[in-house]
Design a protein around this motif. Structure first.
Motif, PDB file in Angstrom:
ATOM      1  N   ALA A  78     -21.087 -18.766 -42.794  1.00 50.21           N
ATOM      2  CA  ALA A  78     -20.946 -18.340 -41.401  1.00 50.21           C
ATOM      3  C   ALA A  78     -19.807 -19.122 -40.766  1.00 50.21           C
ATOM      4  CB  ALA A  78     -22.252 -18.559 -40.644  1.00 50.21           C
ATOM      5  N   ALA A  79     -18.569 -18.719 -41.080  1.00 52.68           N
ATOM      6  CA  ALA A  79     -17.383 -19.410 -40.582  1.00 52.68           C
ATOM      7  C   ALA A  79     -16.344 -18.372 -40.178  1.00 52.68           C
ATOM      8  CB  ALA A  79     -16.831 -20.356 -41.645  1.00 52.68           C
ATOM      9  N   PRO A  80     -16.522 -17.738 -39.017  1.00 54.52           N
ATOM     10  CA  PRO A  80     -15.596 -16.691 -38.599  1.00 54.52           C
ATOM     11  C   PRO A  80     -14.249 -17.256 -38.165  1.00 54.52           C
ATOM     12  CG  PRO A  80     -17.185 -17.134 -36.861  1.00 54.52           C
ATOM     13  CD  PRO A  80     -17.612 -17.950 -38.044  1.00 54.52           C
ATOM     14  N   ALA A  81     -13.172 -16.623 -38.599  1.00 57.48           N
ATOM     15  CA  ALA A  81     -11.833 -17.024 -38.168  1.00 57.48           C
ATOM     16  C   ALA A  81     -11.611 -16.561 -36.740  1.00 57.48           C
ATOM     17  CB  ALA A  81     -10.784 -16.413 -39.097  1.00 57.48           C
ATOM     18  N   MET A  82     -11.181 -17.448 -35.869  1.00 56.31           N
ATOM     19  CA  MET A  82     -11.003 -17.146 -34.453  1.00 56.31           C
ATOM     20  C   MET A  82      -9.593 -16.669 -34.147  1.00 56.31           C
ATOM     21  SD  MET A  82     -14.029 -17.696 -33.531  1.00 56.31           S
ATOM     22  CE  MET A  82     -13.873 -17.492 -31.768  1.00 56.31           C
ATOM     23  N   GLY A  83      -8.768 -16.511 -35.170  1.00 56.07           N
ATOM     24  CA  GLY A  83      -7.418 -16.036 -34.945  1.00 56.07           C
ATOM     25  C   GLY A  83      -6.742 -15.690 -36.250  1.00 56.07           C
ATOM     26  N   ARG A  84      -5.499 -15.223 -36.160  1.00 60.55           N
ATOM     27  CA  ARG A  84      -4.703 -14.893 -37.334  1.00 60.55           C
ATOM     28  C   ARG A  84      -3.423 -15.707 -37.294  1.00 60.55           C
ATOM     29  NH1 ARG A  84      -0.795 -11.099 -35.703  1.00 60.55           N
ATOM     30  NH2 ARG A  84      -1.113 -10.373 -33.549  1.00 60.55           N
ATOM     31  N   VAL A  85      -2.633 -15.642 -38.358  1.00 57.12           N
ATOM     32  CA  VAL A  85      -1.418 -16.442 -38.463  1.00 57.12           C
ATOM     33  C   VAL A  85      -0.248 -15.536 -38.828  1.00 57.12           C
ATOM     34  CG1 VAL A  85      -0.292 -18.373 -39.616  1.00 57.12           C
ATOM     35  CG2 VAL A  85      -2.753 -18.466 -39.162  1.00 57.12           C
ATOM     36  N   GLU A  86       0.859 -15.741 -38.151  1.00 60.33           N
ATOM     37  CA  GLU A  86       2.097 -15.059 -38.482  1.00 60.33           C
ATOM     38  C   GLU A  86       3.063 -16.045 -39.124  1.00 60.33           C
ATOM     39  OE1 GLU A  86       3.799 -13.267 -35.039  1.00 60.33           O
ATOM     40  OE2 GLU A  86       2.440 -11.542 -35.055  1.00 60.33           O
ATOM     41  N   ALA A  87       3.824 -15.558 -40.105  1.00 62.14           N
ATOM     42  CA  ALA A  87       4.857 -16.359 -40.781  1.00 62.14           C
ATOM     43  C   ALA A  87       4.283 -17.643 -41.367  1.00 62.14           C
ATOM     44  CB  ALA A  87       6.012 -16.666 -39.820  1.00 62.14           C
ATOM     45  N   ILE A  88       3.091 -17.551 -41.953  1.00 68.49           N
ATOM     46  CA  ILE A  88       2.464 -18.749 -42.512  1.00 68.49           C
ATOM     47  C   ILE A  88       3.316 -19.329 -43.629  1.00 68.49           C
ATOM     48  CG2 ILE A  88       1.074 -17.493 -44.217  1.00 68.49           C
ATOM     49  CD1 ILE A  88      -1.194 -19.529 -43.555  1.00 68.49           C
ATOM     50  N   GLY A  89       3.337 -20.649 -43.712  1.00 74.33           N
ATOM     51  CA  GLY A  89       4.117 -21.330 -44.740  1.00 74.33           C
ATOM     52  C   GLY A  89       5.562 -21.573 -44.343  1.00 74.33           C
ATOM     53  N   THR A  90       5.935 -21.268 -43.085  1.00 73.28           N
ATOM     54  CA  THR A  90       7.285 -21.515 -42.588  1.00 73.28           C
ATOM     55  C   THR A  90       7.221 -22.339 -41.311  1.00 73.28           C
ATOM     56  OG1 THR A  90       7.430 -19.589 -41.104  1.00 73.28           O
ATOM     57  CG2 THR A  90       7.894 -19.219 -43.445  1.00 73.28           C
ATOM     58  N   ARG A  91       8.367 -22.912 -40.916  1.00 74.39           N
ATOM     59  CA  ARG A  91       8.393 -23.719 -39.694  1.00 74.39           C
ATOM     60  C   ARG A  91       8.113 -22.877 -38.454  1.00 74.39           C
ATOM     61  NH1 ARG A  91       7.604 -28.835 -39.457  1.00 74.39           N
ATOM     62  NH2 ARG A  91       8.956 -29.055 -37.625  1.00 74.39           N
ATOM     63  N   GLY A  92       8.289 -21.563 -38.576  1.00 73.00           N
ATOM     64  CA  GLY A  92       8.030 -20.698 -37.442  1.00 73.00           C
ATOM     65  C   GLY A  92       6.627 -20.127 -37.411  1.00 73.00           C
ATOM     66  N   ALA A  93       5.712 -20.687 -38.201  1.00 74.13           N
ATOM     67  CA  ALA A  93       4.340 -20.162 -38.255  1.00 74.13           C
ATOM     68  C   ALA A  93       3.701 -20.226 -36.874  1.00 74.13           C
ATOM     69  CB  ALA A  93       3.515 -20.958 -39.261  1.00 74.13           C
ATOM     70  N   ARG A  94       2.970 -19.157 -36.533  1.00 69.13           N
ATOM     71  CA  ARG A  94       2.301 -19.108 -35.230  1.00 69.13           C
ATOM     72  C   ARG A  94       0.841 -18.723 -35.416  1.00 69.13           C
ATOM     73  NH1 ARG A  94       4.183 -15.569 -30.782  1.00 69.13           N
ATOM     74  NH2 ARG A  94       4.339 -13.956 -32.405  1.00 69.13           N
ATOM     75  N   ALA A  95      -0.046 -19.423 -34.694  1.00 72.36           N
ATOM     76  CA  ALA A  95      -1.468 -19.082 -34.691  1.00 72.36           C
ATOM     77  C   ALA A  95      -1.745 -18.237 -33.463  1.00 72.36           C
ATOM     78  CB  ALA A  95      -2.321 -20.346 -34.678  1.00 72.36           C
ATOM     79  N   LEU A  96      -2.274 -17.040 -33.673  1.00 72.34           N
ATOM     80  CA  LEU A  96      -2.541 -16.101 -32.583  1.00 72.34           C
ATOM     81  C   LEU A  96      -4.031 -15.855 -32.476  1.00 72.34           C
ATOM     82  CD1 LEU A  96       0.306 -13.569 -33.409  1.00 72.34           C
ATOM     83  CD2 LEU A  96       0.366 -15.444 -31.761  1.00 72.34           C
ATOM     84  N   PRO A  97      -4.607 -15.993 -31.283  1.00 74.28           N
ATOM     85  CA  PRO A  97      -6.060 -15.830 -31.147  1.00 74.28           C
ATOM     86  C   PRO A  97      -6.475 -14.363 -31.206  1.00 74.28           C
ATOM     87  CG  PRO A  97      -5.067 -16.216 -29.004  1.00 74.28           C
ATOM     88  CD  PRO A  97      -3.961 -16.358 -30.005  1.00 74.28           C
TER      89      PRO A  97
END
Length: 667
Positions: free
Chosen positions: A159-178
């Protein structure tokens, strides 16, 4: 300045190098407490204050720092406790757990869930500490979203729901979006997770009925606080992405400290020395208030002494703030409790307080003073270190003037060596680390001494095994009034002390000692009424004769040496099981049948503590770097081969002639 209405004592926990301290710095920066986040690599972080912490880039001592969170109308003061991640310093983590209201468990998006991560969450769940998961380092090369989330749900908690998604993961421009209320897939996944523990949501989920988003968030907060769900947030402590979502989760999903106006109750989880050598106690208040000039009971296990509070400092926006009192729910530094020790209660102990959660240290080393090192100063310095870390055990050999130190691992040994050099100016080295075993009696044995000069005391003792885990107990089969109470007390105290070293030199566990005979010489005097000690029994007579009697009883009973063992779990590719099994055999491990599911294999069993480090070193090479070992202390089992023995540090009551000569000379 008035105290805030809400406070939250939050722990940051993780496997070493997952980014706990960097996350702490970023949280302080985001809250406006510091102008710029410090760097572990540059050694300028707020919580790693020790010189050795800055040099090595690891946390050794727990640190407390405070920051405000939320809008003024709903402000929460967070007391954040940054804990060590290296297993050698697990005692520091243990002490912090007892004072937490909630926790953030940090996982690296590159390395994923590691053995220490699993141990920590299992302990947090067992203690009922609500926990959020923060997946750090999404901006690093090799970071993965789906793989890390899959590891969390498989290895940590389903029971560990992800509260967001990630764009450009693995790069310096990675962003976490809720995720938000408009994300239908997220709402359905969240409903599915929460419905496991909520019948109303289950009914709505089955009927495919719409559930208001506010209802989902309320259920998420409630189940998080009950440790049923562990929301997962993604981000980077270096770039700051994902931090607003995590901070909002800390404020809305974790419980505030419970305020209690009852009797005074606070727990000491850390002790340090001030510039003048005075003791400073870190106290978490559970109920009541502690004020300057209060005289309060301080202690544990029913043995308390009185201390007078001379100063109180609470944590406020990254700094200390002197106050006249500290209230329930807060953490404060308290001066004036001169005899305080870690684990003490200030006031009354909580009835629901937990005992030790982690394994005792299973390693021991001999401290070797360098040229010119004063042994007295060394003993004093080691005693102060043990005072700050009670799971560092000291065993002093008064005969040889040697000091043995019990600890968790080689890194801890290096830290102690450096601390002695830098803080106390003492040069020391260490002998090779050995494993700490224990002894258990095998049968029933009797010992009896009558008219043994120069001791004026008659003692008979019976030793017999007790159930595992029951400890050592002392009882009487003689009338309590047959001699002065002080003599009985002397025998009892000496029994417990003597059992610290059995026939093989190890601590004796789980046995019952019964006093079967006793006798003493009443107070004698000459005809002129002058007291003559040489004709009268004293408590000292019983303290000196008891070790001889007890060792005679142990000889007759016999003892068995047992070594510490750990329960292990290996996760490895199924095709590498072949080379791993012979390794386990060489390390004297006892594996259970493997659980093979497709290409993955799980193997559990027991392994001697002495072999565990070697298993961790060799496993990656046999499993293409994919094997992971998780372990937990599981008790003791009979030692294989020649029974291991340890050099005695007492006057050796096993050698009657040597013992009598030594103690007679000391009288």
């Amino acid at each position: 300045m008035s105290s805030p209405t809400r406070s939250l004592n939050l722990g940051i926990l993780a496997h070493v190098d997952a980014g706990k301290t960097s996350l702490t710095e970023r949280l302080l920066h985001a809250a406006g407490v510091i102008d710029a986040p410090g760097s572990v690599d540059e050694g300028n972080t707020r919580t790693d204050s020790l010189a050795l912490e800055r040099r090595r880039g690891i946390t050794i001592k727990s640190a407390v720092v405070s920051f405000p969170l939320g809008p003024p109308e709903d402000l929460v003061t967070v007391n954040l406790i940054d804990t060590p991640g290296h297993p050698d310093f697990i005692a520091e983590v243990e002490r912090a757990l007892g004072v937490l209201d909630g926790a953030v468990l940090v996982v690296s998006a590159v390395e994923g869930v590691q053995a220490q991560t699993r141990i920590l969450l299992r302990t947090l769940r067992r203690l009922g500490i609500p926990t959020l998961v923060f997946v750090n380092k999404i901006d690093r090369g090799g970071a993965q979203y789906a793989r890390t989330l899959d590891q969390i749900t498989r290895r940590l908690a389903p029971a560990a729901p992800a509260m967001g998604r990630v764009e450009a993961i693995g790069t310096r421009g990675a962003r976490a979006l809720p995720h938000g209320p408009g994300d239908a897939a997220f709402r359905r996944r969240l409903t599915e997770v929460l419905a496991e523990q909520d019948d109303e949501l289950l009914a709505a989920y089955v009927s495919d009925a719409a559930v208001p988003y506010e209802r989902l968030l309320a259920a998420l907060a409630a189940q998080t606080r009950e440790c049923l769900v562990h929301p997962v947030f993604f981000g980077s402590a270096v770039t700051g992405t994902g931090l607003p979502q995590l901070m909002d989760g800390i404020r809305t999903l974790l419980p505030s400290a419970t305020e209690g106006d009852g009797e005074l109750s606070g727990n000491v989880f850390k002790v340090e020395r001030g510039g003048a050598g005075e003791k400073i106690a870190y106290v978490r208040m559970f109920s009541g208030s502690l004020r300057v000039r209060d005289r309060v009971p301080v202690g544990r296990d029913g043995a308390a002494h009185e201390g007078k509070v001379t100063a109180v400092e609470v944590f406020h926006e990254g700094a200390g703030e002197r106050r006249s009192s500290v209230r329930s729910g807060e953490i404060a530094k308290v001066w004036g409790l001169g005899e305080v020790r870690i684990g003490d209660w200030v006031g009354a102990a909580r009835k629901d307080s937990a005992d030790q959660h982690f394994a005792p240290p299973t390693l021991e080393t001999l401290v070797v003073p360098g040229a010119g090192t004063d042994r007295g100063a060394l003993h004093l310095a080691l005693a102060q270190l043990a005072e700050q870390d009670p799971l560092i055990g000291l065993r002093q050999d008064e005969v040889r003037g040697e000091v043995h130190l019990s600890l968790y691992g080689e890194v801890q040994k290096e830290v102690i060596q450096t601390t002695l050099a830098e803080e106390f100016g003492l040069d020391v080295a260490f002998r090779e680390t050995t494993t700490i075993c224990v002894e258990r009696p095998l049968g029933v044995g009797y010992g009896y001494e009558k008219d043994l000069l120069p001791f004026l005391g008659t003692v008979g003792l019976r030793v017999e095994p007790a159930p595992p885990g029951s400890g050592v107990s002392f009882g009487l089969e003689v009338e309590l009034g047959s001699m002065p109470y002080a003599f009985f007390k002397a025998v009892e105290e000496t029994v417990y002390e003597t059992l610290g070293q059995g026939l093989l030199g190890w601590r004796v566990l789980d046995c019952k000692v019964t006093m079967t005979h006793c006798g003493y010489w009443p107070r004698q005097s000459h005809s002129h009424a002058t007291f003559d000690k040489s004709m009268s029994s004293t408590a000292g007579d019983f303290r000196l004769v008891t070790p001889l009697v007890l060792m005679d009883a142990l000889r007759e009973a016999g003892t068995r040496a047992e070594e510490p063992v750990h329960h292990f779990r290996l996760d490895l590719p199924a095709d590498t099981l072949g080379p791993v099994l012979p390794l386990l055999g060489r390390l004297r491990a006892v594996p259970r049948p493997p659980d093979i599911r497709g290409a993955a294999c799980t193997l559990e069993g027991e392994i001697p503590a002495a072999s565990l480090h070697q298993l961790g070193q060799l496993l990656p090479g046999l499993t293409r770097g994919e094997g992971v070992v998780e372990s937990a202390f599981a008790g003791y089992r009979p030692a294989a081969g020649e029974p291991p023995a340890r050099t005695r540090t007492d006057h050796n009551p096993l050698n009657r002639k040597e013992y009598l000569l030594t103690v007679t000379r000391l009288r």
